[in-house]
Design an enzyme around this catalytic site. Structure first.
Site, PDB file in Angstrom:
ATOM      1  N   SER A   1     -10.266  -2.432  23.801  1.00 55.47           N
ATOM      2  CA  SER A   1      -9.294  -1.373  24.071  1.00 55.47           C
ATOM      3  C   SER A   1      -9.882  -0.048  23.616  1.00 55.47           C
ATOM      4  CB  SER A   1      -7.984  -1.671  23.332  1.00 55.47           C
ATOM      5  OG  SER A   1      -7.058  -0.629  23.466  1.00 55.47           O
TER       6      SER A   1
ATOM      7  N   LYS B   1      31.460 -21.829  -7.541  1.00 56.45           N
ATOM      8  CA  LYS B   1      31.932 -20.446  -7.666  1.00 56.45           C
ATOM      9  C   LYS B   1      31.661 -19.652  -6.385  1.00 56.45           C
ATOM     10  CE  LYS B   1      31.238 -20.252 -12.689  1.00 56.45           C
ATOM     11  NZ  LYS B   1      30.495 -19.618 -13.802  1.00 56.45           N
TER      12      LYS B   1
ATOM     13  N   CYS C   1      -6.906  -9.048  25.475  1.00 61.75           N
ATOM     14  CA  CYS C   1      -6.679  -7.620  25.668  1.00 61.75           C
ATOM     15  C   CYS C   1      -5.441  -7.291  26.498  1.00 61.75           C
ATOM     16  CB  CYS C   1      -7.917  -6.983  26.277  1.00 61.75           C
ATOM     17  SG  CYS C   1      -7.947  -5.173  26.030  1.00 61.75           S
TER      18      CYS C   1
ATOM     19  N   LYS D   1      -8.920 -14.821  30.880  1.00 58.09           N
ATOM     20  CA  LYS D   1      -7.995 -13.690  30.844  1.00 58.09           C
ATOM     21  C   LYS D   1      -7.088 -13.725  32.070  1.00 58.09           C
ATOM     22  CE  LYS D   1      -8.107  -8.628  30.148  1.00 58.09           C
ATOM     23  NZ  LYS D   1      -9.031  -7.499  29.900  1.00 58.09           N
TER      24      LYS D   1
ATOM     25  N   GLU E   1     -13.477  -9.006  22.803  1.00 55.48           N
ATOM     26  CA  GLU E   1     -13.596  -9.380  24.211  1.00 55.48           C
ATOM     27  C   GLU E   1     -15.043  -9.196  24.680  1.00 55.48           C
ATOM     28  OE1 GLU E   1     -11.308  -8.104  28.392  1.00 55.48           O
ATOM     29  OE2 GLU E   1     -11.086  -6.899  26.565  1.00 55.48           O
TER      30      GLU E   1
ATOM     31  N   THR F   1      32.869  -6.219  -8.915  1.00 56.48           N
ATOM     32  CA  THR F   1      31.620  -5.568  -9.324  1.00 56.48           C
ATOM     33  C   THR F   1      30.426  -6.520  -9.376  1.00 56.48           C
ATOM     34  OG1 THR F   1      32.061  -5.952 -11.677  1.00 56.48           O
ATOM     35  CG2 THR F   1      32.926  -3.919 -10.708  1.00 56.48           C
TER      36      THR F   1
ATOM     37  N   GLU G   1      23.897 -12.341 -10.055  1.00 55.04           N
ATOM     38  CA  GLU G   1      24.881 -13.058 -10.874  1.00 55.04           C
ATOM     39  C   GLU G   1      25.514 -14.203 -10.093  1.00 55.04           C
ATOM     40  OE1 GLU G   1      26.259  -9.386 -13.825  1.00 55.04           O
ATOM     41  OE2 GLU G   1      27.513  -9.926 -12.105  1.00 55.04           O
TER      42      GLU G   1
ATOM     43  N   TYR H   1      -6.755   0.100  36.659  1.00 54.04           N
ATOM     44  CA  TYR H   1      -6.153   1.420  36.776  1.00 54.04           C
ATOM     45  C   TYR H   1      -6.858   2.348  35.794  1.00 54.04           C
ATOM     46  CZ  TYR H   1      -3.777  -0.195  32.541  1.00 54.04           C
ATOM     47  OH  TYR H   1      -3.509  -0.690  31.289  1.00 54.04           O
TER      48      TYR H   1
ATOM     49  N   SER I   1      32.857  -0.741 -17.226  1.00 57.86           N
ATOM     50  CA  SER I   1      32.385  -1.169 -18.534  1.00 57.86           C
ATOM     51  C   SER I   1      31.297  -0.290 -19.113  1.00 57.86           C
ATOM     52  CB  SER I   1      31.846  -2.599 -18.433  1.00 57.86           C
ATOM     53  OG  SER I   1      30.685  -2.627 -17.610  1.00 57.86           O
TER      54      SER I   1
ATOM     55  N   ASP J   1      26.577  -2.814 -12.897  1.00 55.20           N
ATOM     56  CA  ASP J   1      27.319  -3.253 -11.721  1.00 55.20           C
ATOM     57  C   ASP J   1      28.607  -2.474 -11.511  1.00 55.20           C
ATOM     58  OD1 ASP J   1      25.376  -5.124 -11.200  1.00 55.20           O
ATOM     59  OD2 ASP J   1      26.409  -6.749 -12.231  1.00 55.20           O
ATOM     60  N   SER J   2      29.372  -2.272 -12.587  1.00 54.95           N
ATOM     61  CA  SER J   2      30.623  -1.529 -12.423  1.00 54.95           C
ATOM     62  C   SER J   2      30.341  -0.068 -12.091  1.00 54.95           C
ATOM     63  CB  SER J   2      31.489  -1.632 -13.682  1.00 54.95           C
ATOM     64  OG  SER J   2      30.861  -1.052 -14.803  1.00 54.95           O
TER      65      SER J   2
END
Length: 641
Positions: free
Chosen positions: A199, A599, A172, A115, A46, A463, A468, A121, A355, A359-360
């Site tokens: 800032s 699927k 800003c 701006k 700025e 699972t 997959e 303040y 298994s 996954d299982s």
């Protein structure tokens, strides 16, 4: 720009208050550095051409005329160059003074943005010298430096060669307002916001600044380039640190830390991703967008050299602490979903095929959590191992040991005789180890699980994981089917880390079993073992799961085409896979992804745990008959390059 990226930069150049000639040279130096990087956009702080803390010197004609003269010189300096430059200066217009951002490119001032929100303040008193752009009632274009220059808060700067590159500007305090100018600009089409800021630094302000920019860029689905004034501003009452930031959709891409040594920070913003996010997000409603003037500019379309981090494992957090939190969150989501399903059905048993594979194992760990949450004994879980022709001693032993350590009910059902009888029934030779040979085993296992669930008044917990499902690596109506699939939105690359996380939350014996399961090659074990070892390794057949998960993420999360996926994969996996290897497995992925949608169209219920899932009822609706021709033709073109 070719693959949707633009390079952007924010700089906090050296500064002398009121010395416009010096500030011109420092702006040129930053611009040259950005040009050298191949940047599409450079944002400076700025009021950089004069300095922000000039106070009542802004009443001086000498300073204001010097700033305007400097703007003309900087404009001329950009002639014949590609980078878009945004720089701040004070501009007197109609008897009032405005805090402006000038957008320059290729020897032209494209526009001036005043701006809107003037802080008045605390340590700020901008209304003493400046007028808000909201109060401007003059012409839409002003004569300046021999040009008719668009002036106003309603300007969008649009690249002719890349429609997704649309720049909006705020200054800003505009960012701190309850209703920011960037909100309207983004609704009107801006994909990148430049913020020229001064800032000052206070305790905790840096963190708040990051939070504000992060939330703004996430809410507006935009890139945000924030250039902050540096240490050369006056320290009479304030200290400035040059804290500059670049964000994209809530994610921090680059930061010049407070009081950092380097004056310029740069990275790439992914406009392709932002466009796709806006496309899919119906909450980003542009029907109330304000009318904006669109200022066109041109940039030669080049391949943007990437420097930002694009992880090779997009589903897996890189930070260990974040990863642990993610694993816990996913396990909690999975267990909560299963707990609710068990409560609703009133089932007496939760049945799972175990298994000794990844996954299982994850499914079993989730089931244990669910039963514990319900206050029910773990013996209400029935884990079933079903050895057949390809089962190895290692996986079978791991399955048994894990069930024993977790305290669940365990059963072994050898399906070899049943499968041989089925071969005889359908006239299939056991010596022919084709897809029929494999799928007969998978479907027999599912039949056993379903019938045991009937016998004990239970449900079958699936699972199969997300990776997959994407590849269709499941036997239709075999392991493809269950009554609740707890892993359905967990990708294979993340499964490993979740199990690794659980290793730290169980006894040493169970942890040792989990460690060996993690070290076991991924396999469905449907082909005869060779000398007692696994003969069928999944990744030798369908390819590395880390590649497929990468392809899946970018195809589904941002709608990326093969060319972009290949470009990103070559960057992320450089040094691991070469281009031809990635291209080969990308073809496998796309062929299987399109061919196996049938699927996914009839998947069992399962909990959504991440942003990428394939449930036909939630996130992915695709016809089973969709053609892959366009994708394959693009792959053909890529192979010829």
């Amino acid at each position: 720009m070719k693959y949707g990226f633009i390079k952007v930069a924010a700089a906090s150049p050296a500064l002398r208050l009121g010395d416009t000639a010096y500030n011109l040279e420092s702006a040129k130096a930053s611009f040259d550095a950005a040009e050298h990087l191949g940047a599409n956009l450079l944002v400076l702080p700025e009021l950089h051409l004069t300095g922000y803390t000039c106070g009542d010197l802004f009443y001086s004609d000498l300073l204001l005329d010097g700033a305007l003269e400097t703007l003309g010189a900087l404009r001329d300096y950009t002639a014949g160059k590609r980078c878009l430059l945004v720089v701040g200066l004070p501009l007197r217009l109609g008897g009032k003074l405005y805090n402006c951002a000038a957008v320059l490119q290729s020897g032209e001032v494209l526009g001036l943005v005043p701006k809107t929100v003037l802080p008045n303040y605390g340590e700020f008193y901008e209304k003493r010298q400046f007028t808000s752009g909201a109060d401007y009632r003059g012409p839409a274009e002003i004569p300046l430096l021999g040009q008719e220059i668009p002036f106003g808060r309603d300007l969008l700067f649009c690249c002719r060669e890349m429609a997704d590159f649309v720049l909006g500007v705020e200054i800003c305090e505009d960012l701190w307002a309850p209703v920011t100018p960037s909100t309207g600009l983004c609704l009107a089409g801006a994909t990148v916001i430049a913020n020229l800021s001064a800032s000052n630094e206070l305790i905790g302000k840096g963190d708040y600044r990051k939070l504000l920019i992060s939330s703004t860029s996430a809410r507006l689905l935009c890139g945000y380039v924030y250039a902050n004034a540096g240490c050369d501003e006056s320290t009479q009452d304030m200290v400035f640190s040059g804290h500059s930031l670049i964000y994209e959709n809530g994610q921090k891409l680059a930061e010049r830390p407070p009081f950092g040594k380097e004056s310029l920070v740069s990275t790439e913003i992914d406009l392709f991703r932002l466009r796709n996010e806006r496309h899919r997000n119906t909450s980003f409603d542009q029907s109330g967008a304000p009318q904006c003037r669109r200022i066109a500019f041109s940039q030669q379309c080049l391949v943007t050299a990437l420097s930002r981090s694009i992880t090779a494992h997009p589903f897996v957090p890189a930070d260990e602490g974040t990863l642990a939190g993610r694993a816990e969150e996913i396990l909690s989501l999975q267990a909560s979903g299963l707990r609710r399903r068990i409560e609703h059905t009133g089932c007496r048993k939760a049945v799972v095929g175990i298994s000794g594979g990844l996954d299982s194992t994850l499914a079993l760990l989730v089931m244990v959590r669910a039963m514990d949450a319900l206050g029910r004994p773990r013996k209400d879980i029935l884990a079933v191992t079903m050895p057949c022709f390809g089962t190895t001693r290692r996986t079978r032993s791991n399955a048994e040991k894990l069930c024993e350590e977790l305290g669940v009910d365990f059963m072994t059902v050898d399906i070899s005789a049943a499968v041989r009888q089925h071969f005889a029934d359908i006239g299939h030779s056991e010596d022919c180890t084709d897809v029929t040979y494999e799928n007969c085993q998978a479907r027999e296992r599912t039949q056993v699980l379903m019938d045991l669930a009937n016998r004990f008044g239970g449900i079958v917990v699936g699972t199969g994981d997300l990776s997959e499902l994407a590849l269709g690596w499941a036997t239709y109506n075999g392991d493809h089917m269950s009554m609740y699939g707890v892993n359905c939105s967990v990708p294979k690359t993340l499964v490993r880390y979740i199990i690794g996380y659980e290793m730290g939350h169980c006894g040493p014996a169970a942890a040792a079993v989990l460690k060996d399961i993690l070290d076991t090659p991924v396999s469905p074990e449907l082909l005869p073992a060779e000398n007692g070892e696994i003969a069928q390794k999944t990744e030798d057949i369908v390819g590395p799961y880390e590649l497929h998960d990468f392809f899946l993420y970018h195809m589904l999360r941002s709608g990326a085409a093969p060319a972009r996926i290949l470009h990103l994969a070559c960057y992320s996996f450089r040094g691991t896979y070469d281009r031809s290897t990635i291209l080969y497995w990308l073809r496998v992925f796309l062929r299987r992804f399109f061919a196996q949608q049938f699927k996914r169209s009839c998947l069992p219920d399962g909990p959504k745990v991440g942003t990428v899932t394939l449930s036909p009822r939630g996130d992915w609706r695709m016809p089973s008959d969709a053609s892959a021709r366009l994708w394959m033709e693009e792959l053909d073109r890529l192979e010829k390059e």
